[in-house]
Design a protein around this motif. Structure first.
Motif, short mmCIF file in Angstrom:
data_model
loop_
_atom_site.label_atom_id
_atom_site.label_comp_id
_atom_site.label_asym_id
_atom_site.label_seq_id
_atom_site.Cartn_x
_atom_site.Cartn_y
_atom_site.Cartn_z
N HIS A 99 0.88 -1.17 0.00
CA HIS A 99 0.00 0.00 0.00
C HIS A 99 0.91 1.22 0.00
N LYS A 100 1.13 1.77 -1.17
CA LYS A 100 2.26 2.68 -1.37
C LYS A 100 1.91 4.15 -1.48
N THR A 101 0.75 4.48 -2.05
CA THR A 101 0.44 5.88 -2.31
C THR A 101 -0.96 6.21 -1.80
N TYR A 102 -1.04 7.29 -1.02
CA TYR A 102 -2.30 7.76 -0.46
C TYR A 102 -2.54 9.20 -0.93
N GLN A 103 -3.75 9.48 -1.37
CA GLN A 103 -4.12 10.84 -1.75
C GLN A 103 -5.46 11.19 -1.10
N PHE A 104 -5.63 12.49 -0.79
CA PHE A 104 -6.80 12.91 -0.04
C PHE A 104 -7.50 14.07 -0.74
N PHE A 105 -8.81 14.16 -0.50
CA PHE A 105 -9.67 15.08 -1.24
C PHE A 105 -10.71 15.64 -0.28
N VAL A 106 -10.82 16.97 -0.24
CA VAL A 106 -11.77 17.63 0.65
C VAL A 106 -12.89 18.24 -0.18
N SER A 107 -14.14 17.93 0.21
CA SER A 107 -15.29 18.50 -0.48
C SER A 107 -16.48 18.51 0.47
N ASP A 108 -17.17 19.65 0.54
CA ASP A 108 -18.37 19.79 1.36
C ASP A 108 -18.13 19.38 2.81
N GLY A 109 -16.96 19.75 3.31
CA GLY A 109 -16.65 19.46 4.71
C GLY A 109 -16.32 18.02 5.00
N LYS A 110 -16.10 17.23 3.93
CA LYS A 110 -15.78 15.81 4.12
C LYS A 110 -14.41 15.50 3.54
N LEU A 111 -13.73 14.56 4.19
CA LEU A 111 -12.42 14.11 3.72
C LEU A 111 -12.55 12.70 3.16
N SER A 112 -12.16 12.55 1.90
CA SER A 112 -12.09 11.23 1.29
C SER A 112 -10.63 10.90 1.00
N GLY A 113 -10.35 9.61 0.92
CA GLY A 113 -8.98 9.19 0.65
C GLY A 113 -8.94 8.13 -0.42
N LEU A 114 -7.86 8.15 -1.19
CA LEU A 114 -7.62 7.15 -2.22
C LEU A 114 -6.32 6.43 -1.90
N LEU A 115 -6.38 5.10 -1.90
CA LEU A 115 -5.18 4.29 -1.71
C LEU A 115 -4.88 3.57 -3.01
N TYR A 116 -3.63 3.71 -3.48
CA TYR A 116 -3.15 2.88 -4.59
C TYR A 116 -2.24 1.81 -4.02
N GLN A 117 -2.61 0.58 -4.26
CA GLN A 117 -1.87 -0.56 -3.76
C GLN A 117 -1.25 -1.29 -4.94
N ARG A 118 0.07 -1.29 -5.03
CA ARG A 118 0.73 -1.88 -6.20
C ARG A 118 0.54 -3.39 -6.26
N SER A 119 0.47 -4.02 -5.09
CA SER A 119 0.35 -5.47 -4.99
C SER A 119 -0.63 -5.79 -3.89
N CYS A 120 -1.63 -6.62 -4.17
CA CYS A 120 -2.65 -6.92 -3.17
C CYS A 120 -2.91 -8.42 -3.10
N ASP A 121 -2.62 -9.00 -1.96
CA ASP A 121 -3.00 -10.36 -1.64
C ASP A 121 -4.48 -10.30 -1.21
N LEU A 122 -5.38 -10.56 -2.14
CA LEU A 122 -6.79 -10.34 -1.90
C LEU A 122 -7.35 -11.30 -0.84
N GLY A 123 -6.75 -12.46 -0.70
CA GLY A 123 -7.26 -13.42 0.26
C GLY A 123 -6.91 -13.10 1.70
N LEU A 124 -5.70 -12.58 1.94
CA LEU A 124 -5.26 -12.29 3.30
C LEU A 124 -5.07 -10.80 3.56
N GLY A 125 -4.19 -10.18 2.80
CA GLY A 125 -3.77 -8.82 3.12
C GLY A 125 -4.84 -7.76 2.97
N PHE A 126 -5.72 -7.93 1.98
CA PHE A 126 -6.70 -6.88 1.68
C PHE A 126 -7.55 -6.52 2.90
#
Length: 322
Positions: free
Chosen positions: A205-232
């Motif tokens: 989980h390498k890159t995080y970006q954040f976005f503010v709108s209407d008093g709310k904070l949202s976040g985006l995570l870019y994960q280069r590699s994801c073990d969907l069964g365990l790590g996710f």
């Protein structure tokens, strides 16, 4: 005209709209249609390239998987550990957190020729500071990059020296969100190319970006590699937790988590996990409450968090590929 909706129809509708269904759909797609690939661990995977999911964080919602138990306190302790910048497993294993032990244990066994089990190794990490210093360090992983990204300064004649204190990306991020919420530069990064070969495991989980709108904070995570069964399960909860913490520190309401995966895979030796989980139906709507607002994001403790309305189905175990 009165219409009666039978219970089976209602259950199907609720399942289809449950936040976890997108995860199960992706798991099924990868397991049945993913490309079979040879991977670093030698175990082998089925994988797709590029996937996305969205999870609402409004009204204290938290994307904990319900088709199996997720040990959210363990994931929370890991996140708090990241925020200290520590890279040694000693503080984790003292809290009963074992998720990072396999890498230094594997290194120890390979380099010494000894065959010791995890419990013995962890006890030595706890009891012997010198042993922990030598064998428990993971290199400059995650938190080190987050709060102490290295800075080098000219030292004359083409030489550079490393500054004692690096860049605290998390502190700068929160300052930026508070003072310039409309910026498109609310990002922190763990992928330090110069130090990848020093890390026990380069950041997934390498890159995080954040976005503010209407008093709310949202976040985006870019994960280069994801073990969907365990790590996710840990990754998505931890990212949501971090958004919640940052939002509180910035006096914002939580918005949503956008999760993007690059190489998203299931290990071939996880067949029992995949098939069992796909046979289950998601249900429930867990909530995460943060019980106080500490002075800074670096001052939270495990006692500050409470998860309610979480009634998952039983844990599904599977081997970790190291």
């Amino acid at each position: 005209m009165n219409m009666t909706i039978d219970s089976d129809t209602r259950n199907r509708t609720e399942t289809a709209s449950h936040y976890e269904q997108q995860y199960l759909d992706l798991m099924r797609h990868i397991w049945t249609q993913g490309a079979k690939r040879v991977d670093r661990t030698g175990v082998g995977t089925r994988a797709v390239f590029g996937a996305s999911m969205r999870f609402s964080l409004e009204d204290n919602q938290i994307p904990l998987l319900t088709t199996k138990r997720v040990y959210w306190k363990t994931a929370t302790r890991e996140m708090l550990w990241f925020l200290t910048g520590d890279t040694n497993i000693r503080e984790l294993v003292k809290q009963g957190v074992h998720i990072w032990t396999d890498w230094p244990l594997d290194s120890y066994c390979r380099e010494t020729g000894e065959d010791v089990d995890r419990d013995v190794f962890e006890q030595r990490i706890i009891d012997e500071p010198d042993f922990a210093e030598k064998w428990g360090d993971l290199g400059p992983v995650y938190g080190k990059q987050w709060v102490d990204w290295p800075v080098y300064e000219p030292a004359g004649e083409g030489f550079y020296t490393r500054r004692d204190k690096g860049i605290n990306q998390i502190a700068k991020l929160i300052e930026g969100i508070k003072n310039n919420p409309g910026s498109r530069r609310h990002i922190f990064e763990g992928w330090n190319v110069a130090e990848l070969d020093q890390m026990a495991l380069p950041p997934c989980h390498k890159t995080y970006q954040f976005f503010v709108s209407d008093g709310k904070l949202s976040g985006l995570l870019y994960q280069r590699s994801c073990d969907l069964g365990l790590g996710f399960a840990f990754n998505v909860y931890s990212a949501a937790l971090l958004i919640r913490m940052i939002a509180q520190q910035c006096d914002l309401e939580p918005g949503e988590l956008v999760w993007n995966g690059g190489d998203v895979h299931l290990y071939l030796n996880h067949a029992e996990l995949v098939e069992e989980q796909l046979s289950r139906k998601p249900k429930g709507a867990p909530k995460l409450d943060i019980l106080r607002k500490p002075p800074s994001i670096f001052d939270y403790t495990i006692e500050d968090f409470e998860v309610t309305d979480y009634a998952p189905q039983k844990h599904i175990s599977a081997p970790v590929a190291v």
